[in-house]
Design a protein around this motif. Sequence first.
Motif, PDB file in Angstrom:
ATOM      1  N   GLY A 167      41.828 111.620  74.515  1.00 36.83           N
ATOM      2  CA  GLY A 167      40.833 111.287  75.523  1.00 36.83           C
ATOM      3  C   GLY A 167      40.716 109.786  75.700  1.00 36.83           C
ATOM      4  O   GLY A 167      41.478 109.015  75.100  1.00 36.83           O
ATOM      5  N   LYS A 188      31.994 112.242  70.264  1.00 33.89           N
ATOM      6  CA  LYS A 188      32.618 112.740  71.493  1.00 33.89           C
ATOM      7  C   LYS A 188      31.556 113.021  72.565  1.00 33.89           C
ATOM      8  O   LYS A 188      31.740 112.685  73.746  1.00 33.89           O
ATOM      9  CB  LYS A 188      33.392 114.024  71.170  1.00 33.89           C
ATOM     10  CG  LYS A 188      34.371 114.437  72.230  1.00 33.89           C
ATOM     11  CD  LYS A 188      35.577 113.544  72.218  1.00 33.89           C
ATOM     12  CE  LYS A 188      36.607 114.029  73.201  1.00 33.89           C
ATOM     13  NZ  LYS A 188      37.710 113.085  73.301  1.00 33.89           N
ATOM     14  N   ILE A 189      30.435 113.601  72.148  1.00 34.49           N
ATOM     15  CA  ILE A 189      29.327 113.863  73.086  1.00 34.49           C
ATOM     16  C   ILE A 189      28.821 112.550  73.663  1.00 34.49           C
ATOM     17  O   ILE A 189      28.555 112.438  74.867  1.00 34.49           O
ATOM     18  CB  ILE A 189      28.195 114.628  72.364  1.00 34.49           C
ATOM     19  CG1 ILE A 189      28.609 116.055  72.057  1.00 34.49           C
ATOM     20  CG2 ILE A 189      26.921 114.637  73.219  1.00 34.49           C
ATOM     21  CD1 ILE A 189      27.635 116.797  71.172  1.00 34.49           C
ATOM     22  N   ARG A 195      30.450 109.776  74.063  1.00 30.52           N
ATOM     23  CA  ARG A 195      31.425 109.227  75.017  1.00 30.52           C
ATOM     24  C   ARG A 195      31.329 109.930  76.358  1.00 30.52           C
ATOM     25  O   ARG A 195      31.453 109.321  77.412  1.00 30.52           O
ATOM     26  CB  ARG A 195      32.842 109.421  74.470  1.00 30.52           C
ATOM     27  CG  ARG A 195      33.350 108.238  73.699  1.00 30.52           C
ATOM     28  CD  ARG A 195      34.807 108.467  73.356  1.00 30.52           C
ATOM     29  NE  ARG A 195      35.055 107.997  72.004  1.00 30.52           N
ATOM     30  CZ  ARG A 195      36.185 108.222  71.368  1.00 30.52           C
ATOM     31  NH1 ARG A 195      37.135 108.936  71.923  1.00 30.52           N
ATOM     32  NH2 ARG A 195      36.361 107.746  70.163  1.00 30.52           N
ATOM     33  N   GLN A 196      31.115 111.240  76.310  1.00 29.73           N
ATOM     34  CA  GLN A 196      31.102 112.031  77.528  1.00 29.73           C
ATOM     35  C   GLN A 196      29.806 111.847  78.300  1.00 29.73           C
ATOM     36  O   GLN A 196      29.819 111.692  79.516  1.00 29.73           O
ATOM     37  CB  GLN A 196      31.296 113.515  77.168  1.00 29.73           C
ATOM     38  CG  GLN A 196      31.620 114.414  78.329  1.00 29.73           C
ATOM     39  CD  GLN A 196      33.038 114.166  78.830  1.00 29.73           C
ATOM     40  OE1 GLN A 196      33.924 113.854  78.043  1.00 29.73           O
ATOM     41  NE2 GLN A 196      33.237 114.273  80.126  1.00 29.73           N
ATOM     42  N   HIS A 197      28.670 111.840  77.610  1.00 26.38           N
ATOM     43  CA  HIS A 197      27.384 111.882  78.286  1.00 26.38           C
ATOM     44  C   HIS A 197      26.549 110.619  78.094  1.00 26.38           C
ATOM     45  O   HIS A 197      25.495 110.480  78.716  1.00 26.38           O
ATOM     46  CB  HIS A 197      26.579 113.082  77.796  1.00 26.38           C
ATOM     47  CG  HIS A 197      27.231 114.391  78.091  1.00 26.38           C
ATOM     48  ND1 HIS A 197      27.220 114.956  79.342  1.00 26.38           N
ATOM     49  CD2 HIS A 197      27.954 115.234  77.311  1.00 26.38           C
ATOM     50  CE1 HIS A 197      27.896 116.106  79.299  1.00 26.38           C
ATOM     51  NE2 HIS A 197      28.351 116.284  78.082  1.00 26.38           N
ATOM     52  N   THR A 253      25.368 117.788  86.307  1.00 26.63           N
ATOM     53  CA  THR A 253      26.790 117.880  86.631  1.00 26.63           C
ATOM     54  C   THR A 253      27.256 119.325  86.809  1.00 26.63           C
ATOM     55  O   THR A 253      26.526 120.254  86.657  1.00 26.63           O
ATOM     56  CB  THR A 253      27.657 117.244  85.541  1.00 26.63           C
ATOM     57  OG1 THR A 253      27.250 117.797  84.286  1.00 26.63           O
ATOM     58  CG2 THR A 253      27.500 115.761  85.525  1.00 26.63           C
TER      59      THR A 253
END
Lengths: 251, 130
Positions: free
Chosen positions: A88, B110-111, B113-115, B130
């Motif tokens: 990613g 990871k959360i 980075r995404q949100h 979203t």
Amino acid sequence: MKVFAFCLVFVTGVMLVMTAQDFPAWGDAHSAPNQYLSTYYIQHTYRDTAVPNIVTAVLADYRGFDTMFETSVIFCAGLGIAAILSFGPRNPKRRKRLGLPPSAEGDLIIQTTTRLLIPVTQLFALYVIAHGHHSPGGGFQGGVILAASFILLSLAYDLNMALSRLSDRLALLWGNGGLLIYAGIGLICVALGAHFLEYSALHAILPATDSVMARSHAMLGVEIGVGFTVMSMLFSIYTQLVSLGSLEDGL
Amino acid sequence: MTDLMEFVVSRFNYWIYVVLMMIGLYAMISKRNYVKKLIGMTIFQTSIILFYVSIGVKSNATIPIVDHHDVVHSEILVDHYANPLPHVLMLTAIVVGVATLGVGLAVIEKIYRQHGTIEEPELLADVDQT
């Protein structure tokens, strides 16, 4: 929500405390958990396996199947963290994002002390693994101490210095290798006509051993495998988390 | 009153495990920050380890390593050694606990980075948009 959670937790806690009366008293040698199986282990371990440390013997021999999968859980956790963080979009400006100052030069006193400390730590870790049959120790403990020595290196210098000694790829390879040593010893037993991880069959190929000593020697091999996996996976988990998957610079 | 005190003191290991476990459970239920939830989970795990190790204790017993002298000269007395089984189970649980905690932290990163958040209400609002 908080009041509801507190009430729920309080009621559960009171109910659990009420069961405390039915549990064995502190230090009761004749309570149910201290009977049956553990009695067998204490009385028979030395005769069966020639290993005085009952914990090591139960871990690597009697419950060998369980320990093999515990080790594979650690390996899978290391793989999973690498898979989650490495793929990613990368985050090269992590330092700026977190508002950290640029990576500082290491302190001379700390670095010099670390240089002296790390070889001793690693030697001690090898002792803990190799002498785990006769004193407190074993693969898990020794592996953790080995990982701690690498983490100390990356704290005193920087992450790249530690990764130049044990790179991420190599760590995965070692973790894999440790698990293969463990499973390989089990498979050799199968090849010799015994059950999986039935170490006493190994006396056919190990020189100058009987079926009792074979179990002791096989346990050492298994513990070495566990030590490899635990060391490399804990170090890999540390490097992945501390650099958020980029492996560029850590704390 | 003395009865209650005696009850608390004679079973203090269970009291401590229950209190620790409930602190962890409370943190897991009521905290909205995912890292705090993970801290709660770790406290919960520690209480289980304490519970297991404390039921393996025998008074006047030593560590579960057989004395060479006992093997040669006398019989192995079961009451002389602590119960090895809880130690074996918890030994692996500690190391596996560290590894799974690492997985949890990786998922949280990871959360983030995404949100861009690790607070549960903000995350849910972000997911709804979203």
